[in-house]
Design an enzyme around this catalytic site. Structure first.
Site, mmCIF file in Angstrom:
data_model
loop_
_atom_site.group_PDB
_atom_site.id
_atom_site.type_symbol
_atom_site.label_atom_id
_atom_site.label_comp_id
_atom_site.label_asym_id
_atom_site.label_seq_id
_atom_site.Cartn_x
_atom_site.Cartn_y
_atom_site.Cartn_z
ATOM 1 N N SER A 168 -6.837 11.147 -48.949
ATOM 2 C CA SER A 168 -8.002 10.276 -48.922
ATOM 3 C C SER A 168 -7.731 9.067 -49.799
ATOM 4 C CB SER A 168 -9.227 11.033 -49.438
ATOM 5 O OG SER A 168 -10.195 10.130 -49.925
ATOM 6 N N LYS A 217 -4.023 3.998 -12.057
ATOM 7 C CA LYS A 217 -2.826 4.274 -12.858
ATOM 8 C C LYS A 217 -3.074 4.286 -14.365
ATOM 9 C CE LYS A 217 -0.964 1.203 -10.200
ATOM 10 N NZ LYS A 217 -1.799 1.458 -8.997
ATOM 11 N N LYS A 240 -7.876 15.371 -51.915
ATOM 12 C CA LYS A 240 -8.014 15.724 -50.502
ATOM 13 C C LYS A 240 -6.685 15.931 -49.782
ATOM 14 C CE LYS A 240 -11.079 16.027 -48.264
ATOM 15 N NZ LYS A 240 -12.290 15.585 -47.621
ATOM 16 N N ASN A 281 0.817 -1.220 0.000
ATOM 17 C CA ASN A 281 0.000 0.000 0.000
ATOM 18 C C ASN A 281 0.851 1.270 0.000
ATOM 19 O OD1 ASN A 281 -2.005 -1.852 0.120
ATOM 20 N ND2 ASN A 281 -2.638 -1.421 2.234
ATOM 21 N N ASN A 290 -6.244 16.508 -45.742
ATOM 22 C CA ASN A 290 -7.049 16.618 -44.526
ATOM 23 C C ASN A 290 -6.207 16.955 -43.291
ATOM 24 O OD1 ASN A 290 -9.390 15.883 -45.932
ATOM 25 N ND2 ASN A 290 -8.941 13.693 -45.649
ATOM 26 N N THR A 292 -16.272 36.769 -32.960
ATOM 27 C CA THR A 292 -17.082 36.307 -31.836
ATOM 28 C C THR A 292 -18.254 35.589 -32.491
ATOM 29 O OG1 THR A 292 -18.410 38.320 -31.753
ATOM 30 C CG2 THR A 292 -16.434 38.287 -30.382
ATOM 31 N N HIS A 293 -18.715 34.539 -31.884
ATOM 32 C CA HIS A 293 -19.790 33.714 -32.473
ATOM 33 C C HIS A 293 -19.410 33.209 -33.865
ATOM 34 C CE1 HIS A 293 -22.233 35.524 -29.238
ATOM 35 N NE2 HIS A 293 -21.640 36.653 -29.604
ATOM 36 N N GLU A 347 -7.606 17.056 -35.974
ATOM 37 C CA GLU A 347 -8.857 16.386 -35.581
ATOM 38 C C GLU A 347 -8.586 15.340 -34.496
ATOM 39 O OE1 GLU A 347 -11.082 15.045 -39.186
ATOM 40 O OE2 GLU A 347 -9.658 16.351 -40.193
HETATM 41 N N1 ARG Z 1 -1.553 -3.623 -7.355
HETATM 42 C C1 ARG Z 1 -1.985 -2.801 -6.287
HETATM 43 C C2 ARG Z 1 -2.389 -1.421 -6.797
HETATM 44 O O1 ARG Z 1 -2.043 -1.073 -7.869
HETATM 45 C C3 ARG Z 1 -0.902 -2.645 -5.283
HETATM 46 C C4 ARG Z 1 -1.374 -2.475 -3.868
HETATM 47 C C5 ARG Z 1 -2.122 -3.665 -3.452
HETATM 48 N N2 ARG Z 1 -2.332 -3.722 -2.079
HETATM 49 C C6 ARG Z 1 -3.203 -4.603 -1.581
HETATM 50 N N3 ARG Z 1 -3.319 -4.649 -0.329
HETATM 51 N N4 ARG Z 1 -3.921 -5.372 -2.359
HETATM 52 O O2 ARG Z 1 -3.074 -0.682 -6.115
#
Ligand code: ARG
Length: 474
Positions: free
Chosen positions: A276, A324, A282, A109, A284, A154-155, A289
């Site tokens: 294209s 993540k 074309k 953790n 583009n 504007t607009h 985009e």
């Molecule tokens: N893979 C977990 C994460 O990305 C790591 C921490 C996990 N801790 C646990 N007590 N399961 O959050």
């Protein structure tokens, strides 16, 4: 059996093994994980919790593993669940007993929070670099634009003429504010959670400051529960990315418009255009985009994390594992968008003549005719109505207000003299807007100086950031 196998009688089901794994995402954090482990082991030895021989073996083993991953000579096993287990298991395979002492006084953790903060700092820094590069290109393009004038809108309707440089600098200012948000995100991440262990701290005499300084953090987090459950720093990073993406998207939208036949204000270089498969003619603006399109994903990443954390009780919950993927996606997407935008802006051709041509319609000088009357004593509201009628007359004749014969102006008000032509001249209209922040070349000169001062300051701020653990090759 997994690392926690002791209290279990059965292995986790195959389906949940893969379901519960974060390795496909957090393997990108291998350098951060290894740096965190080396700092932890070194501190454990300094505190007499493990022997210095064990710490040295751990460090050697971890550096070996890092070299192998860097070189692409490492096979990750999904059964390891995450990068922390993967590296620890490999370390123990390689160096035996010492490896098994590494996790003393530590939990995944605080480990994952440490890795993620280190990664957030590295990404924020990369984003700041890309942000600066784009800003420099915008400022250069603004310089190159010289006295080129385009219809300010504007607009999306012709409003008042402005220097193209002025228009581009508006974006330079947006990206300057984005840099500030990245700095704030960097600072939010710049605190060490290591030593919080699972949630409550530990009974080992850890030196939290020592690991924090080794890893380049500028402070330690004061509450162990906050340390393992806080993801504000990722929200800050993703918010900074989202706002910057929105700015890129707005510029992209302008590029799409400007490069259309209807506008024709710029021509994108071939290197930043596509053709294209069916229509041979074309060209583009695909990449503009695509930046506009990717913005949806980046904003989605921010919303996803906000929703993920909103219902979580303290302290760590497995939901946090979903933090993540979006953060890495947002940062990586933004870095490529910034680079592509830089390329587009740096290589486009500005069609000043076409900008000038379209300004022959749209009555861009109307405000200045009203100002002319107001400066000669007519209340502005009245002047507005007089010029409104002149515009109507011009519309009936199918001409621009600047093309009306002098008699028509004179009929509208006897305050109007032959010098009204000054109020109708596009360049004079631009040159008259000398208020600070206005579009007159003299005011834009001042603005250039401020923008460039900001660039110098931000470059210096970037150089002074605490060292980061750079992202690895994965
Ligand atoms: N893979 C977990 C994460 O990305 C790591 C921490 C996990 N801790 C646990 N007590 N399961 O959050």
């Amino acid at each position: 059996m997994a690392l926690w196998g002791g209290r279990f009688e059965e292995n986790v089901a195959e389906a949940t093994q893969e379901f519960g794994a974060s390795l496909p995402v957090d393997r990108a954090l291998y350098r951060q994980d290894i740096a965190g482990s080396i700092a932890h082991a070194t501190m454990l030895a300094q505190q007499g919790i493990i022997t210095s021989d064990d710490a040295a073996a751990i460090e050697r083993g971890l550096r070996d593993i890092e070299r192998d991953i860097d070189a692409g000579n490492f096979t990750f096993d999904i059964n390891d669940e995450d990068i922390h287990m993967s590296i620890e298991a490999e370390l123990t395979r390689r160096i035996g007993g010492a490896g098994a002492r590494l996790h003393t006084g530590r939990s995944r953790n605080d480990q994952v929070a440490t890795d993620t903060r280190l990664a957030a700092k590295a990404l924020a820094k990369e984003l700041m670099e890309a942000n600066l590069t784009l800003r420099k290109t915008l400022v250069e393009a603004a310089h190159n634009a010289g006295d080129t004038v385009l219809p300010g809108m504007t607009h999306l309707q012709h409003a008042q003429p402005v220097l193209f440089a002025h228009h581009l600098l508006a974006y330079a200012w947006m990206f300057a504010r984005d840099f500030g948000r990245l700095e704030a995100a960097f600072d939010a991440a710049d605190a060490s959670p290591l030593g919080a262990a699972a949630l409550a701290g530990t009974s080992y005499p850890l030196d939290r400051e020592a690991t924090a300084w080794t890893l380049g953090f500028s402070r330690v987090i004061e509450n162990s529960m906050d340390a393992v459950s806080d993801r504000d720093f990722l929200l800050d990073l993703e918010y900074a990315c989202s706002v910057m993406a929105v700015h890129l998207s707005r510029l992209s939208e302008e590029i799409v418009l400007w490069s259309s036949q209807e506008f024709g204000f710029i021509t994108l270089s071939d290197a930043f255009s596509t053709g294209s498969s069916i229509m041979p003619q074309k060209k583009n603006p695909d990449f503009a985009e695509l930046i506009r399109g990717k913005t949806g994903r980046v904003v989605g990443d921010l919303v996803q994390l906000l929703v993920t954390v909103k219902g979580l009780p303290l302290a760590y919950n497995k939901d946090l594992q979903e933090d993540k993927e979006g953060a890495l996606d947002a940062a990586h997407t933004l870095i490529s968008c910034l680079n592509v935008m830089k390329g587009m802006v740096g290589t486009w051709t500005v069609n000043a003549g076409r900008m000038r041509q379209v300004m022959a319609r749209g009555h861009l000088a109307a405000t200045d005719v009203a100002d002319y009357l107001a400066k000669r004593g007519m209340p502005f509201r009245e002047a507005h109505a007089v010029v409104g009628h002149l515009v109507l007359e011009a519309e009936h004749r199918g001409v621009d207000i600047s093309e009306l014969p002098f008699e028509v102006f004179r009929e509208a008000s006897d305050l109007i003299d032959s010098d009204i032509t000054d109020a109708l001249d596009i360049d004079a209209v631009v040159a008259a807007r000398t208020t600070r922040g206005g579009t007159a070349p003299s005011a834009v000169e001042v603005q250039f100086a401020r923008v460039e001062e900001g660039l110098v300051n931000d470059e210096a701020a970037l150089a002074e950031l605490t060292p980061v653990v750079e992202m690895g090759a994965l």
